[in-house]
Design a protein around this motif. Structure first.
Motif, PDB file in Angstrom:
ATOM      1  N   THR A 168       1.292   2.657  16.987  1.00 34.61           N
ATOM      2  CA  THR A 168       2.536   3.020  16.315  1.00 34.61           C
ATOM      3  C   THR A 168       3.581   3.418  17.356  1.00 34.61           C
ATOM      4  O   THR A 168       3.241   4.012  18.383  1.00 34.61           O
ATOM      5  CB  THR A 168       2.322   4.215  15.356  1.00 34.61           C
TER       6      THR A 168
ATOM      7  N   ASP B 210      -0.282   7.651  13.516  1.00 33.93           N
ATOM      8  CA  ASP B 210       0.943   7.277  12.797  1.00 33.93           C
ATOM      9  C   ASP B 210       2.043   8.330  12.927  1.00 33.93           C
ATOM     10  O   ASP B 210       2.534   8.868  11.930  1.00 33.93           O
ATOM     11  CB  ASP B 210       0.647   7.041  11.310  1.00 33.93           C
TER      12      ASP B 210
ATOM     13  N   SER C  22      -1.774   8.370   4.787  1.00 30.58           N
ATOM     14  CA  SER C  22      -1.506   8.109   6.198  1.00 30.58           C
ATOM     15  C   SER C  22      -0.078   7.585   6.326  1.00 30.58           C
ATOM     16  O   SER C  22       0.667   7.536   5.349  1.00 30.58           O
ATOM     17  CB  SER C  22      -2.514   7.090   6.765  1.00 30.58           C
ATOM     18  N   TYR C  23       0.323   7.214   7.528  1.00 30.14           N
ATOM     19  CA  TYR C  23       1.602   6.559   7.816  1.00 30.14           C
ATOM     20  C   TYR C  23       2.756   7.199   7.034  1.00 30.14           C
ATOM     21  O   TYR C  23       3.325   6.612   6.115  1.00 30.14           O
ATOM     22  CB  TYR C  23       1.500   5.070   7.479  1.00 30.14           C
TER      23      TYR C  23
ATOM     24  N   THR D  38       7.346   0.384   5.278  1.00 31.51           N
ATOM     25  CA  THR D  38       8.476   0.722   6.138  1.00 31.51           C
ATOM     26  C   THR D  38       9.737   0.128   5.528  1.00 31.51           C
ATOM     27  O   THR D  38       9.757  -1.042   5.164  1.00 31.51           O
ATOM     28  CB  THR D  38       8.269   0.163   7.556  1.00 31.51           C
TER      29      THR D  38
ATOM     30  N   GLU E 105      -0.570  11.286  10.344  1.00 31.12           N
ATOM     31  CA  GLU E 105      -1.844  11.309   9.610  1.00 31.12           C
ATOM     32  C   GLU E 105      -2.800  12.256  10.324  1.00 31.12           C
ATOM     33  O   GLU E 105      -2.975  12.184  11.540  1.00 31.12           O
ATOM     34  CB  GLU E 105      -2.458   9.910   9.544  1.00 31.12           C
TER      35      GLU E 105
ATOM     36  N   GLU F 290       1.459   6.090   3.215  1.00 31.44           N
ATOM     37  CA  GLU F 290       0.563   5.031   2.729  1.00 31.44           C
ATOM     38  C   GLU F 290      -0.397   5.615   1.710  1.00 31.44           C
ATOM     39  O   GLU F 290      -1.049   6.631   1.946  1.00 31.44           O
ATOM     40  CB  GLU F 290      -0.220   4.399   3.866  1.00 31.44           C
TER      41      GLU F 290
ATOM     42  N   ASP G   4       1.194   0.787   5.172  1.00 28.39           N
ATOM     43  CA  ASP G   4       2.189   1.060   6.211  1.00 28.39           C
ATOM     44  C   ASP G   4       3.598   0.634   5.781  1.00 28.39           C
ATOM     45  O   ASP G   4       4.318  -0.069   6.509  1.00 28.39           O
ATOM     46  CB  ASP G   4       1.794   0.376   7.525  1.00 28.39           C
TER      47      ASP G   4
END
Length: 518
Positions: free
Chosen positions: A468, A252, A303-304, A354, A267, A319, A352
């Motif tokens: 990604t 990510d 993450s992300y 966005t 991540e 995330e 995720d």
């Protein structure tokens, strides 16, 4: 409102014991009418499901488990809405205002669902109003949680149930056009499918014993005018791989230029703990400089690390679906000090996340999950007048359910005045490919998109997956996965033909399995 499920008395399963559906923030009770149908059942299906429960699910209960006794609930009265999960003919005397029948690749009933899975894939789900023949919603679930035949049934029925509340809410549905695989409703012998599933499960366990799985890695390049959004493919300058220590994976990637410096945030997951944090590394005009540094850690998995500039400040929305919220962090000292500022949304799994700005509003996209089913097949959108909210749900949430076009895969971009977003195509597994989707309509009540390009791993980006895509200035980043053996000796054994080495059993057993999985 009175909702009635009509279920086959000969096939009572745990997923049918839904006592209510949450519609417009209210729990509406569900009553069950048990029906006897002539739908065929393959011999030994219950025994095969029990084998899968023991071997594939380690004894855990699942929605496909057969009920030992049929629950008898008192009827509240004549239903306003019937959801018929059987193949029985609709009673013409039924006074329900809405008569819904789920179909799987165009056919009703559990046998049609199982037939589709046995043909090699989860089916396209349609919710049909039999009073006028209209398709109220359509979706294609992802299979991350679908272990074996019983796991596939459980996943599909979980997603079928999650499609009902938006229909019953009266909100506008954006019914996607999804092509169902060509398959008949006849039910095949499930035994070979289950045997293959068990064998695959064993092979994966051997793979996990030998290798870290999955092992993601970050790719980077200075693309110039040959970036992916302009070419629609991965051609152009060669991709470089950001080195990792082997027992960590990097995924990510989000690049940002701030205070005159460029960093890539990503991540950073330690395979030994299975927990992710957010780390970063600096780039100059030639590539990465310095070392990877941790910048954000919580007791739960992160993450992300989506990054956004707003009103002169830099913000991160990592995330945090394991914590069931959408937090936002403010950069206190770039790049390594971040402070949790507030919670944008709480009490939900939204992966995720966005954010983009469009026509004066902020829009938040995320892969939504209601605790069951796959992780990558359902899109939810929220909107707000400003980044810090308050955030409101899109009128048609969840927007769509499609494993190939739902889950975010990086920042929105504008090309020649058109808004685009990268999406994960999980048709062949989580993170297997990337789609480039043009946003055709976006408002608090409408949404339309069209995938124009599909990117897959290959000679230009080796490995099994593509996950990604982001860009900052000339720097373009992607990620993918590779085989990462747990020991250098095992790596050497995979490359060696010496059957007399201490790792010779890997050459004869694990090596062909690993290569087949790749």
């Amino acid at each position: 409102m009175i909702i009635e499920f009509r279920c086959d008395r000969a096939q009572p399963r745990l997923w049918m014991c839904r006592e209510s559906l949450r519609v417009n923030d209210q729990d509406i009770p569900v009553q069950i009418a048990w029906t006897t149908t002539p739908e065929p059942r393959p011999a030994g299906l219950d025994m095969l499901f029990e084998l899968e429960r023991i071997v594939l699910r380690k004894g855990k209960t699942g929605g496909a488990d057969r009920l030992k006794a049929i629950p008898e609930r008192p009827r509240a009265g004549e239903p306003d809405v019937v959801v018929d999960f059987t193949t029985a003919t609709r009673d013409p005397g039924c006074s329900a205002k809405l008569y819904l029948r789920p179909r799987f690749n165009g056919h009703a009933g559990e046998s049609a669902l199982l037939s589709a899975i046995l043909a090699g894939d989860l089916p396209v789900i349609e919710i049909v109003n039999e009073l006028d023949g209209s398709v109220m919603d359509r979706g294609h679930p992802s299979a991350e949680t679908a272990a074996g035949l019983s796991g596939g049934l459980e996943t599909v029925m979980a997603r079928t149930l999650s499609m009902l509340p938006p229909i019953l809410s009266g909100a506008p549905r954006l019914v996607p056009q999804l092509a169902a695989p060509a398959s008949g409703g006849e039910l095949r012998n499930p035994a070979p499918f289950v045997v293959r599933g068990v064998a695959t499960s064993i092979a994966k366990e051997i793979y996990r014993l030998c290798c870290y799985a999955p092992h993601w890695h970050v790719g980077w390049r200075f693309a110039g005018n040959a970036d992916t959004w302009r070419t629609g493919n991965l051609s152009g300058p060669a991709w470089n791989v950001l080195g990792d220590p082997g027992n960590h994976f990097y995924a990510d990637p989000f690049p940002v230029q701030w205070q005159g410096r460029t960093f890539v945030f990503f991540e950073d997951l330690d395979h030994r703990t299975g927990k992710g944090i957010i780390s970063a590394i600096e780039f100059d005009g030639n590539g990465p400089i310095g070392t990877v540094m941790p910048v954000l850690e919580e007791p739960w998995h992160l993450s992300y690390p989506f990054l956004i500039e707003d009103r002169g400040e830099l913000w991160m929305i990592p995330e945090s679906s394991a914590h069931r919220d959408v937090p936002i962090y403010k950069c206190i000292r770039f790049p390594d000090k971040w402070e949790r500022h507030s919670t944008l949304l709480s009490g939900l799994e939204l992966a995720d996340v966005t954010v983009t700005q469009h026509n004066g509003l902020h829009y938040m996209f995320g892969a939504w999950r209601d605790g069951t089913g796959g992780y990558s097949d359902t899109l939810a959108i929220y909107y707000a007048g400003q980044l810090l909210g308050p955030w409101q749900p899109h009128a048609a949430n969840p927007i769509l359910m499609d494993r190939a076009t739902t889950r975010p895969a990086g920042n929105f971009v504008t090309v020649d005045g058109k808004l685009w977003r990268p999406v994960q195509d999980c048709t062949n597994g989580y993170g297997a490919a990337l789609g480039l989707a043009e946003v055709l309509e976006l408002s608090p009540t409408t949404y339309k998109q069209a995938v124009r390009h599909l990117l897959k791993p290959g000679p230009l980006w080796t490995g099994r997956k593509l996950h990604t895509l982001n860009r900052c200035g000339q720097l373009e980043v992607i990620d993918g996965s590779r085989v990462q053996p747990k020991t250098t000796a095992f790596l050497a054994s995979l490359r060696s033909n010496d059957q007399s080495s201490q790792w010779s059993w890997h050459n004869t057993l694990a090596k062909p399995i690993v290569r087949r999985l790749l």
